[in-house]
Design a protein around this motif. Sequence first.
Motif, PDB file in Angstrom:
ATOM      1  N   MET A   1       3.869  -4.743   4.720  1.00  0.00           N
ATOM      2  CA  MET A   1       3.386  -3.345   4.831  1.00  0.00           C
ATOM      3  C   MET A   1       2.092  -3.334   5.545  1.00  0.00           C
ATOM      4  O   MET A   1       1.407  -4.024   5.128  1.00  0.00           O
ATOM      5  CB  MET A   1       3.735  -2.529   3.794  1.00  0.00           C
ATOM      6  N   SER A   2       1.444  -2.318   6.019  1.00  0.00           N
ATOM      7  CA  SER A   2       0.362  -2.209   6.207  1.00  0.00           C
ATOM      8  C   SER A   2      -0.823  -1.964   5.045  1.00  0.00           C
ATOM      9  O   SER A   2      -0.207  -1.507   4.076  1.00  0.00           O
ATOM     10  CB  SER A   2      -0.058  -0.905   7.238  1.00  0.00           C
ATOM     11  N   ASP A   3      -1.977  -2.277   5.336  1.00  0.00           N
ATOM     12  CA  ASP A   3      -2.798  -2.018   4.222  1.00  0.00           C
ATOM     13  C   ASP A   3      -3.279  -0.589   3.803  1.00  0.00           C
ATOM     14  O   ASP A   3      -3.850  -0.243   2.810  1.00  0.00           O
ATOM     15  CB  ASP A   3      -4.240  -2.741   4.309  1.00  0.00           C
ATOM     16  N   ASP A   4      -2.752   0.153   4.464  1.00  0.00           N
ATOM     17  CA  ASP A   4      -2.972   1.644   4.471  1.00  0.00           C
ATOM     18  C   ASP A   4      -2.284   2.201   3.025  1.00  0.00           C
ATOM     19  O   ASP A   4      -1.348   1.922   2.834  1.00  0.00           O
ATOM     20  CB  ASP A   4      -2.345   2.620   5.566  1.00  0.00           C
ATOM     21  N   ILE A   5      -3.157   2.925   2.361  1.00  0.00           N
ATOM     22  CA  ILE A   5      -2.673   3.736   1.173  1.00  0.00           C
ATOM     23  C   ILE A   5      -1.425   4.467   1.185  1.00  0.00           C
ATOM     24  O   ILE A   5      -0.582   4.525   0.355  1.00  0.00           O
ATOM     25  CB  ILE A   5      -3.893   4.238   0.353  1.00  0.00           C
ATOM     26  N   LEU A   6      -1.395   5.003   2.609  1.00  0.00           N
ATOM     27  CA  LEU A   6      -0.021   6.144   2.494  1.00  0.00           C
ATOM     28  C   LEU A   6       0.202   5.777   4.185  1.00  0.00           C
ATOM     29  O   LEU A   6      -0.670   5.857   4.966  1.00  0.00           O
ATOM     30  CB  LEU A   6      -0.753   7.348   2.594  1.00  0.00           C
ATOM     31  N   LEU A   7       1.627   5.534   4.480  1.00  0.00           N
ATOM     32  CA  LEU A   7       2.048   5.294   5.383  1.00  0.00           C
ATOM     33  C   LEU A   7       2.619   6.457   6.202  1.00  0.00           C
ATOM     34  O   LEU A   7       3.440   7.194   5.525  1.00  0.00           O
ATOM     35  CB  LEU A   7       2.893   3.984   5.688  1.00  0.00           C
ATOM     36  N   THR A  18       5.215   7.099   3.132  1.00  0.00           N
ATOM     37  CA  THR A  18       5.324   6.089   2.048  1.00  0.00           C
ATOM     38  C   THR A  18       4.086   5.820   1.331  1.00  0.00           C
ATOM     39  O   THR A  18       2.998   5.286   1.744  1.00  0.00           O
ATOM     40  CB  THR A  18       5.846   4.854   2.759  1.00  0.00           C
ATOM     41  N   LEU A  19       4.096   5.876  -0.066  1.00  0.00           N
ATOM     42  CA  LEU A  19       3.044   6.005  -0.807  1.00  0.00           C
ATOM     43  C   LEU A  19       2.839   4.250  -0.994  1.00  0.00           C
ATOM     44  O   LEU A  19       3.901   3.738  -1.201  1.00  0.00           O
ATOM     45  CB  LEU A  19       3.375   6.363  -2.314  1.00  0.00           C
ATOM     46  N   ASN A  20       1.793   3.642  -0.614  1.00  0.00           N
ATOM     47  CA  ASN A  20       1.640   2.363  -0.469  1.00  0.00           C
ATOM     48  C   ASN A  20       0.638   1.503  -1.001  1.00  0.00           C
ATOM     49  O   ASN A  20      -0.167   0.747  -0.677  1.00  0.00           O
ATOM     50  CB  ASN A  20       1.467   1.984   1.125  1.00  0.00           C
ATOM     51  N   ARG A  21       0.836   1.598  -2.297  1.00  0.00           N
ATOM     52  CA  ARG A  21      -0.155   0.961  -3.275  1.00  0.00           C
ATOM     53  C   ARG A  21       0.592   0.317  -4.370  1.00  0.00           C
ATOM     54  O   ARG A  21       0.843   0.586  -5.461  1.00  0.00           O
ATOM     55  CB  ARG A  21      -1.184   1.744  -3.887  1.00  0.00           C
ATOM     56  N   ALA A  22       1.775  -0.557  -3.834  1.00  0.00           N
ATOM     57  CA  ALA A  22       2.894  -1.041  -4.757  1.00  0.00           C
ATOM     58  C   ALA A  22       2.447  -1.730  -5.882  1.00  0.00           C
ATOM     59  O   ALA A  22       3.015  -1.662  -6.902  1.00  0.00           O
ATOM     60  CB  ALA A  22       3.806  -1.904  -3.888  1.00  0.00           C
ATOM     61  N   ALA A  23       1.582  -2.616  -5.885  1.00  0.00           N
ATOM     62  CA  ALA A  23       1.175  -3.214  -6.952  1.00  0.00           C
ATOM     63  C   ALA A  23       0.558  -2.598  -8.200  1.00  0.00           C
ATOM     64  O   ALA A  23       0.917  -3.057  -9.279  1.00  0.00           O
ATOM     65  CB  ALA A  23      -0.016  -4.365  -6.551  1.00  0.00           C
ATOM     66  N   ASN A  26       1.977   2.749  -7.055  1.00  0.00           N
ATOM     67  CA  ASN A  26       1.689   3.814  -6.102  1.00  0.00           C
ATOM     68  C   ASN A  26       1.095   5.124  -7.075  1.00  0.00           C
ATOM     69  O   ASN A  26       1.524   6.172  -6.938  1.00  0.00           O
ATOM     70  CB  ASN A  26       3.048   4.405  -5.586  1.00  0.00           C
ATOM     71  N   PRO A  27       0.051   4.925  -7.829  1.00  0.00           N
ATOM     72  CA  PRO A  27      -0.482   5.787  -8.465  1.00  0.00           C
ATOM     73  C   PRO A  27      -1.327   6.897  -7.644  1.00  0.00           C
ATOM     74  O   PRO A  27      -1.687   6.926  -6.400  1.00  0.00           O
ATOM     75  CB  PRO A  27      -1.797   5.485  -9.300  1.00  0.00           C
ATOM     76  N   LEU A  28      -1.291   8.198  -8.157  1.00  0.00           N
ATOM     77  CA  LEU A  28      -2.365   9.420  -7.526  1.00  0.00           C
ATOM     78  C   LEU A  28      -3.754   9.195  -7.955  1.00  0.00           C
ATOM     79  O   LEU A  28      -4.366  10.116  -8.323  1.00  0.00           O
ATOM     80  CB  LEU A  28      -1.415  10.751  -7.882  1.00  0.00           C
ATOM     81  N   SER A  29      -4.106   8.405  -7.148  1.00  0.00           N
ATOM     82  CA  SER A  29      -5.567   7.874  -7.335  1.00  0.00           C
ATOM     83  C   SER A  29      -6.389   9.016  -6.528  1.00  0.00           C
ATOM     84  O   SER A  29      -5.871   9.850  -5.646  1.00  0.00           O
ATOM     85  CB  SER A  29      -5.889   6.426  -6.847  1.00  0.00           C
ATOM     86  N   CYS A  62       6.320   6.429  -8.360  1.00  0.00           N
ATOM     87  CA  CYS A  62       4.997   6.901  -8.582  1.00  0.00           C
ATOM     88  C   CYS A  62       4.798   6.721 -10.138  1.00  0.00           C
ATOM     89  O   CYS A  62       5.583   7.496 -10.720  1.00  0.00           O
ATOM     90  CB  CYS A  62       4.416   8.173  -7.902  1.00  0.00           C
ATOM     91  N   ALA A  63       3.791   6.246 -10.477  1.00  0.00           N
ATOM     92  CA  ALA A  63       3.540   5.908 -11.947  1.00  0.00           C
ATOM     93  C   ALA A  63       2.534   7.165 -12.523  1.00  0.00           C
ATOM     94  O   ALA A  63       2.095   7.143 -13.614  1.00  0.00           O
ATOM     95  CB  ALA A  63       3.093   4.721 -12.438  1.00  0.00           C
ATOM     96  N   GLY A  64       2.094   8.034 -11.533  1.00  0.00           N
ATOM     97  CA  GLY A  64       1.232   9.230 -11.991  1.00  0.00           C
ATOM     98  C   GLY A  64      -0.107   8.995 -11.788  1.00  0.00           C
ATOM     99  O   GLY A  64      -0.544   8.102 -10.799  1.00  0.00           O
TER     100      GLY A  64
END
Length: 263
Positions: A1-7, A18-23, A26-29, A62-64
């Motif tokens: 996937m792209s490096d963008d945090i939201l696709l 797509t929330l895209n901080r899988a590692a 996908n927190p709501l940072s 999403c883990a919050g």
Amino acid sequence: MSDDILLREDRGAVAVLTLNRAAALNPLSDAMLAALKSAFTALQGDRAIKAVVLRGAGKAFCAGHDLKEMQAGRQAEDGGRAYFADLFARCAEVMQMIPRLPQPVIAAPHGIATAAGCQLVASCDLAVAAEGTRFGVNGVNIGLFCSTPMVALSRNVPRKQAFEMLTTGAFIDCDRAERLGLINRAVPEAQLESAALELAQTIAGKLGAAVKIGKRAFYEQIEMGLAQAYEHTAAVMVENMLWRDTDEGITAFIEKRKPVWQQ
């Protein structure tokens, strides 16, 4: 996937976010909240998009909130008070944008949807989950009562069930989430994307202006008393009935043909 945090990927009249901080699950940072606000703002005026699917990359939805980011906020002279107030205000703003969007928003959670992630599911208009998904407002387990997630949760599920989830921090599975009304249904994980898209495309095939006015009226009337709700929705239906496309839709139904809509 792209490096963008939201696709964002548009599939015809359906936008897939797509929330895209899988590692990090996908927190709501701060960055994710800003990206969601930007995406929802763009969708607000996008007449080509009739429905939205919201999903997460990787092994979870999403883990919050981002707890490491929150802890870093404590380093300020005020112990983090201003940062925390701003964070929860920004999160509340994003959550409230969802029911105000003209397009129905379908959450497609998998893995886990916890704390503010569960709040995000509850804030969406519809939810189709992958079997095996777990939902929780589990902040109490680390000493932080999920007070803001409680707002959306308690507007989706019966109050005693919501309070139990909030005070025990226990997770619920898809079967219970469906019984309580947190999700519409669960499907095998391999079918999640297609099931969410099918629902979105069904909605996108309706008269967009009618869905838009209906969604707005749905959330308006639900906050009203019974008599006021009927008065308000009657006025909405009068407005809807006077549209050219509604006239065409009813005429086409009577004449047993497909309507030719302009919107």
